[in-house]
Design an enzyme around this catalytic site. Structure first.
Site, PDB file in Angstrom:
ATOM      1  N   GLY A  36       0.847  53.835  47.299  1.00  0.00           N
ATOM      2  CA  GLY A  36       0.939  54.762  48.428  1.00  0.00           C
ATOM      3  C   GLY A  36       1.748  56.002  48.109  1.00  0.00           C
ATOM      4  O   GLY A  36       1.610  57.027  48.795  1.00  0.00           O
ATOM      5  N   SER A  37       2.594  55.944  47.093  1.00  0.00           N
ATOM      6  CA  SER A  37       3.313  57.136  46.638  1.00  0.00           C
ATOM      7  C   SER A  37       2.477  57.893  45.613  1.00  0.00           C
ATOM      8  O   SER A  37       2.462  59.133  45.593  1.00  0.00           O
ATOM      9  CB  SER A  37       4.660  56.749  46.022  1.00  0.00           C
ATOM     10  N   SER A  75       8.427  58.022  44.699  1.00  0.00           N
ATOM     11  CA  SER A  75       8.432  56.602  45.056  1.00  0.00           C
ATOM     12  C   SER A  75       9.124  56.475  46.399  1.00  0.00           C
ATOM     13  O   SER A  75      10.297  56.836  46.526  1.00  0.00           O
ATOM     14  CB  SER A  75       9.175  55.772  44.008  1.00  0.00           C
ATOM     15  N   SER A  77      10.183  53.842  48.042  1.00  0.00           N
ATOM     16  CA  SER A  77      11.365  52.963  47.971  1.00  0.00           C
ATOM     17  C   SER A  77      12.386  53.503  46.983  1.00  0.00           C
ATOM     18  O   SER A  77      13.581  53.234  47.103  1.00  0.00           O
ATOM     19  CB  SER A  77      10.937  51.566  47.522  1.00  0.00           C
ATOM     20  N   THR A  80      10.388  51.579  42.361  1.00  0.00           N
ATOM     21  CA  THR A  80       9.183  51.087  41.677  1.00  0.00           C
ATOM     22  C   THR A  80       9.361  51.226  40.172  1.00  0.00           C
ATOM     23  O   THR A  80       9.622  52.318  39.662  1.00  0.00           O
ATOM     24  CB  THR A  80       7.957  51.858  42.194  1.00  0.00           C
ATOM     25  N   GLU A 197      -4.972  47.647  51.541  1.00  0.00           N
ATOM     26  CA  GLU A 197      -3.652  47.298  52.076  1.00  0.00           C
ATOM     27  C   GLU A 197      -3.671  47.081  53.594  1.00  0.00           C
ATOM     28  O   GLU A 197      -2.983  46.197  54.091  1.00  0.00           O
ATOM     29  CB  GLU A 197      -2.631  48.375  51.715  1.00  0.00           C
ATOM     30  N   HIS A 213     -23.668  59.623  36.899  1.00  0.00           N
ATOM     31  CA  HIS A 213     -23.767  59.383  35.461  1.00  0.00           C
ATOM     32  C   HIS A 213     -23.450  57.936  35.102  1.00  0.00           C
ATOM     33  O   HIS A 213     -23.321  57.610  33.919  1.00  0.00           O
ATOM     34  CB  HIS A 213     -22.852  60.366  34.715  1.00  0.00           C
ATOM     35  N   LYS A 302       6.376  42.202  43.179  1.00  0.00           N
ATOM     36  CA  LYS A 302       7.518  43.007  42.716  1.00  0.00           C
ATOM     37  C   LYS A 302       8.755  42.123  42.516  1.00  0.00           C
ATOM     38  O   LYS A 302       9.496  42.293  41.554  1.00  0.00           O
ATOM     39  CB  LYS A 302       7.825  44.125  43.724  1.00  0.00           C
TER      40      LYS A 302
END
Ligand code: F6R
Length: 310
Positions: A36-37, A75, A77, A80, A197, A213, A302
């Protein structure tokens, strides 16, 4: 905060005025970020072309990075690990560094920082992260932000069409395939990630003309075509590319649901296109009984990565 409240905040984020300084010696720009960042850099790179923009969405730092590189770590948070690792290496290479973050490790690392409000899902803070980029690089004049605000407000006030599309996807249990015509390549990817998400379904994205292509062969020949919901993001301005959609349909015998994006400026249209996807994926989550805010599996991953390092 309810997820739909987060969606309504997007337009207000466009008024965020924090900027960073871009030295006139800057020769290239690197934007690092994940999920999302990371989408913020992808959208910016499609709107801005005055300097070369290189995107990082892993642990790496490009070899060309030096003191003439404006290196931007994004980021939400601030923790990351891919982004923190990439920024640390860019600092060693002498890059001019900036972080756009709400906190975490990124706060103390770079030369400059843009601190954004906490308390949102990273993917709902797209405006807070994109606006400093656009304003610091003078990538869009003020009236375009106003137009974008109005476009987002209209979608907030009425998202019945988005609900209808979500219902078609839900009732058919379809897998969305979203193709963007430039400048909606990154937006198509944003939709894919929002389906993942928010709605907790797999989705696939690509862009015209590139998919002509490769995917085009599979559009004609793949298993169970009926299980997909094909979407084309268009605005009627890029007919050389849009012409391909009708020809692709005729050859492959599939039908695209065209989503026509309205608006004068590219910024307003791109933001509107983002927001249409936000609401479709929100409605689909609701219909599926899924919490659009829940990203517990990403969080667990994470945590396990962190534990493995300790
Ligand atoms: C989006 C989301 C994730 C994160 C990604 C990176 O809402 O939850 O895609 O954006 O895991 O984390 P941050 O944004 O904190 O760097």
């Amino acid at each position: 905060m309810d997820f739909v409240d987060e969606l309504r905040l997007l337009k207000d984020q466009l008024a965020f005025e924090h900027k960073f300084s871009v030295p006139k010696e800057t020769k290239n720009v690197v934007i690092a970020g994940m999920g999302g960042s990371g989408i913020v850099g992808k959208i910016f790179a499609e709107l801005y072309s005055a300097l070369p923009v290189y995107l990082v969405d892993d642990y790496s730092t490009p070899g060309f990075v030096n003191k003439n590189t404006m290196y931007i770590a994004i980021s939400y948070s601030g923790n990351t690990e891919e982004t923190v690792t990439s920024l640390a290496a860019a600092m060693k290479k002498g890059a001019n560094t900036v972080a756009i973050t709400s906190g975490g490790k990124l706060l103390d690392m770079p030369h400059q920082r843009v601190v954004i409000p906490k308390g949102l899902q990273p993917r709902s803070a797209l405006g807070y992260m994109l606006t400093p980029l656009l304003k610091s690089f003078n990538a869009a004049p003020r009236h375009e932000f106003q137009e974008a605000y109005a476009a987002l407000a209209r979608i907030d006030a009425n998202h019945s069409e988005e609900e209808r599309i979500a219902r078609e996807i839900h009732e058919g249990e379809k897998i969305p395939v979203i193709y963007g015509v430039p400048p909606y390549k990154a937006v198509a990817y944003r939709w894919k990630t929002q389906f993942n998400e928010n709605s907790k379904i797999l989705a696939y994205s690509g862009s015209f003309p590139e998919i002509n292509h490769n995917d085009t062969m599979a559009l004609k020949g793949t298993y169970r075509k009926g299980e997909f919901y094909f979407i084309a993001l268009v605005d009627g301005r890029n007919m050389a590319v849009e012409r391909r959609i009708g020809i692709t349909e005729a050859i492959t015998d599939i039908k695209f649901r065209r989503i026509k994006i309205e608006g004068q400026s590219a910024l307003a249209r791109v933001m509107a296109a983002v927001h249409i996807g936000d609401y479709i994926t929100y409605h689909l989550a609701r219909m599926r009984g899924k919490d659009p805010l829940d990203v517990s599996v990403i969080e667990e991953l994470k945590e396990r990565l962190q534990a493995a390092r300790e």
